[in-house]
Enzyme design. Sequence first.
Site, PDB file in Angstrom:
ATOM      1  N   LEU A   1       4.178   6.205   7.906  1.00 51.06           N
ATOM      2  CA  LEU A   1       5.402   6.030   7.133  1.00 51.06           C
ATOM      3  C   LEU A   1       6.147   7.352   6.989  1.00 51.06           C
ATOM      4  O   LEU A   1       5.537   8.400   6.770  1.00 51.06           O
ATOM      5  CB  LEU A   1       5.062   5.496   5.736  1.00 51.06           C
ATOM      6  CG  LEU A   1       4.370   4.130   5.683  1.00 51.06           C
ATOM      7  CD1 LEU A   1       3.879   3.862   4.262  1.00 51.06           C
ATOM      8  CD2 LEU A   1       5.307   3.027   6.156  1.00 51.06           C
TER       9      LEU A   1
ATOM     10  N   ASP B   1      -1.592   6.786   7.287  1.00 53.28           N
ATOM     11  CA  ASP B   1      -1.186   7.709   6.223  1.00 53.28           C
ATOM     12  C   ASP B   1      -2.344   8.177   5.347  1.00 53.28           C
ATOM     13  O   ASP B   1      -2.132   8.826   4.328  1.00 53.28           O
ATOM     14  CB  ASP B   1      -0.131   7.025   5.345  1.00 53.28           C
ATOM     15  CG  ASP B   1       1.051   6.541   6.150  1.00 53.28           C
ATOM     16  OD1 ASP B   1       1.812   7.391   6.648  1.00 53.28           O
ATOM     17  OD2 ASP B   1       1.204   5.311   6.315  1.00 53.28           O
TER      18      ASP B   1
ATOM     19  N   GLU C   1      -4.402  12.057  -1.908  1.00 54.77           N
ATOM     20  CA  GLU C   1      -4.005  12.172  -3.308  1.00 54.77           C
ATOM     21  C   GLU C   1      -3.490  10.855  -3.876  1.00 54.77           C
ATOM     22  O   GLU C   1      -3.660  10.568  -5.074  1.00 54.77           O
ATOM     23  CB  GLU C   1      -2.914  13.240  -3.447  1.00 54.77           C
ATOM     24  CG  GLU C   1      -2.402  13.413  -4.862  1.00 54.77           C
ATOM     25  CD  GLU C   1      -1.292  14.429  -4.964  1.00 54.77           C
ATOM     26  OE1 GLU C   1      -1.449  15.396  -5.722  1.00 54.77           O
ATOM     27  OE2 GLU C   1      -0.256  14.266  -4.276  1.00 54.77           O
ATOM     28  N   ASP C   2      -2.878  10.031  -3.028  1.00 52.79           N
ATOM     29  CA  ASP C   2      -2.253   8.809  -3.525  1.00 52.79           C
ATOM     30  C   ASP C   2      -3.249   7.729  -3.923  1.00 52.79           C
ATOM     31  O   ASP C   2      -2.886   6.777  -4.616  1.00 52.79           O
ATOM     32  CB  ASP C   2      -1.285   8.251  -2.473  1.00 52.79           C
ATOM     33  CG  ASP C   2      -0.050   9.112  -2.314  1.00 52.79           C
ATOM     34  OD1 ASP C   2       0.424   9.641  -3.335  1.00 52.79           O
ATOM     35  OD2 ASP C   2       0.438   9.256  -1.178  1.00 52.79           O
TER      36      ASP C   2
ATOM     37  N   ARG D   1      -1.025   0.770   2.748  1.00 53.64           N
ATOM     38  CA  ARG D   1      -1.944   1.797   2.270  1.00 53.64           C
ATOM     39  C   ARG D   1      -2.932   1.283   1.227  1.00 53.64           C
ATOM     40  O   ARG D   1      -3.816   2.037   0.799  1.00 53.64           O
ATOM     41  CB  ARG D   1      -1.155   2.985   1.697  1.00 53.64           C
ATOM     42  CG  ARG D   1      -0.203   3.641   2.690  1.00 53.64           C
ATOM     43  CD  ARG D   1       0.273   4.986   2.195  1.00 53.64           C
ATOM     44  NE  ARG D   1      -0.846   5.892   2.040  1.00 53.64           N
ATOM     45  CZ  ARG D   1      -0.776   7.060   1.399  1.00 53.64           C
ATOM     46  NH1 ARG D   1       0.369   7.445   0.842  1.00 53.64           N
ATOM     47  NH2 ARG D   1      -1.837   7.833   1.289  1.00 53.64           N
TER      48      ARG D   1
ATOM     49  N   ARG E   1       7.256   4.042  -5.071  1.00 51.70           N
ATOM     50  CA  ARG E   1       5.854   3.687  -4.843  1.00 51.70           C
ATOM     51  C   ARG E   1       5.086   3.388  -6.127  1.00 51.70           C
ATOM     52  O   ARG E   1       4.046   2.743  -6.090  1.00 51.70           O
ATOM     53  CB  ARG E   1       5.165   4.834  -4.085  1.00 51.70           C
ATOM     54  CG  ARG E   1       5.783   5.127  -2.719  1.00 51.70           C
ATOM     55  CD  ARG E   1       5.444   4.065  -1.699  1.00 51.70           C
ATOM     56  NE  ARG E   1       6.070   4.279  -0.409  1.00 51.70           N
ATOM     57  CZ  ARG E   1       5.628   5.088   0.531  1.00 51.70           C
ATOM     58  NH1 ARG E   1       4.530   5.801   0.320  1.00 51.70           N
ATOM     59  NH2 ARG E   1       6.264   5.209   1.674  1.00 51.70           N
TER      60      ARG E   1
ATOM     61  N   HIS F   1       8.295  11.472  -4.784  1.00 48.03           N
ATOM     62  CA  HIS F   1       7.186  11.420  -5.739  1.00 48.03           C
ATOM     63  C   HIS F   1       7.459  12.447  -6.837  1.00 48.03           C
ATOM     64  O   HIS F   1       8.188  13.423  -6.617  1.00 48.03           O
ATOM     65  CB  HIS F   1       5.854  11.787  -5.073  1.00 48.03           C
ATOM     66  CG  HIS F   1       5.171  10.662  -4.367  1.00 48.03           C
ATOM     67  ND1 HIS F   1       4.481  10.836  -3.189  1.00 48.03           N
ATOM     68  CD2 HIS F   1       5.031   9.348  -4.674  1.00 48.03           C
ATOM     69  CE1 HIS F   1       3.961   9.691  -2.788  1.00 48.03           C
ATOM     70  NE2 HIS F   1       4.273   8.766  -3.676  1.00 48.03           N
TER      71      HIS F   1
ATOM     72  N   CYS G   1      -0.396  16.478  -1.484  1.00 46.36           N
ATOM     73  CA  CYS G   1      -0.714  15.152  -0.952  1.00 46.36           C
ATOM     74  C   CYS G   1      -2.045  15.108  -0.190  1.00 46.36           C
ATOM     75  O   CYS G   1      -2.688  14.065  -0.107  1.00 46.36           O
ATOM     76  CB  CYS G   1       0.377  14.687   0.014  1.00 46.36           C
ATOM     77  SG  CYS G   1       2.055  14.823  -0.596  1.00 46.36           S
TER      78      CYS G   1
END
Length: 253
Positions: free
Chosen positions: A18, A60, A65-66, A85, A131, A161, A248
């Site tokens: 992405l 991705d 971190e996400d 994701r 997100r 973000h 990230c």
Amino acid sequence: MFTNVIVKKPGKSYLSGLTTSDLGKPDYELLLTQHERYVKALEKCGVAVTELAASEEFPDSTFVEDAAVLTPNFAVITNPGAESRNAETVEIEAVAKTFYRKFYFIQAPGTLDGGDILQADDHFYIGISERTNEEGAKQLKEILESENYYATIIPLKEFFHLKTGIAYLGNNQMIVAGEFVSHPAFNSYEKIVIGKEDEYSANCIQVNDYVIIPSGFPETNRKLTDAGYQTIELDMSEVQKHDGGLSCLSLRF
């Protein structure tokens, strides 16, 4: 002080991941070199690095971190806002069980990306973005407050973000750019302000005795050095091409 970091090697499928940028297609070999240097920089900061193998099915997933929010005493497994994701959290939960016994989970229809979460000592700032939705933000706020943390929800206006434009350096100091320069939520902090042309460098990470920053931003480096910080500069060009930054690529705890 951080003692542990989780990172994940990028796979070749990263090239089809992405992105909203128009910076061109990443160079995979250069990306691997940059990631290796990132790991070495973290090790220089005195942390133990757990490096996960690449997962080609998740382009991705190097942006670990996400998938989680990690605190000293508990882990929150997120529900990433990009549907492709969502399943990345399975591996992150499994590896987090090496370090944690207490877990919370963000439940649908709530969505939450770790890139929207900034911790400043006992206060968490939660961004609402493309997100992270309001439901996900409220769920995390309730979790954090149940664990005696403070939490503030901040709808984003400019950044992808929350941590795209802000970082906490410790000692009541924030590095801020764009919409966060004059945001009232951060008025109690001493600010190092980053100009419009250098906004990408606001996504830096303080890891123990160092602040790791992207290379190519001498004014940011000067401001941090003048403030008494030791910096490590890293080329992040291939990460930036897919909307990524320094924060990230790791979970630090």
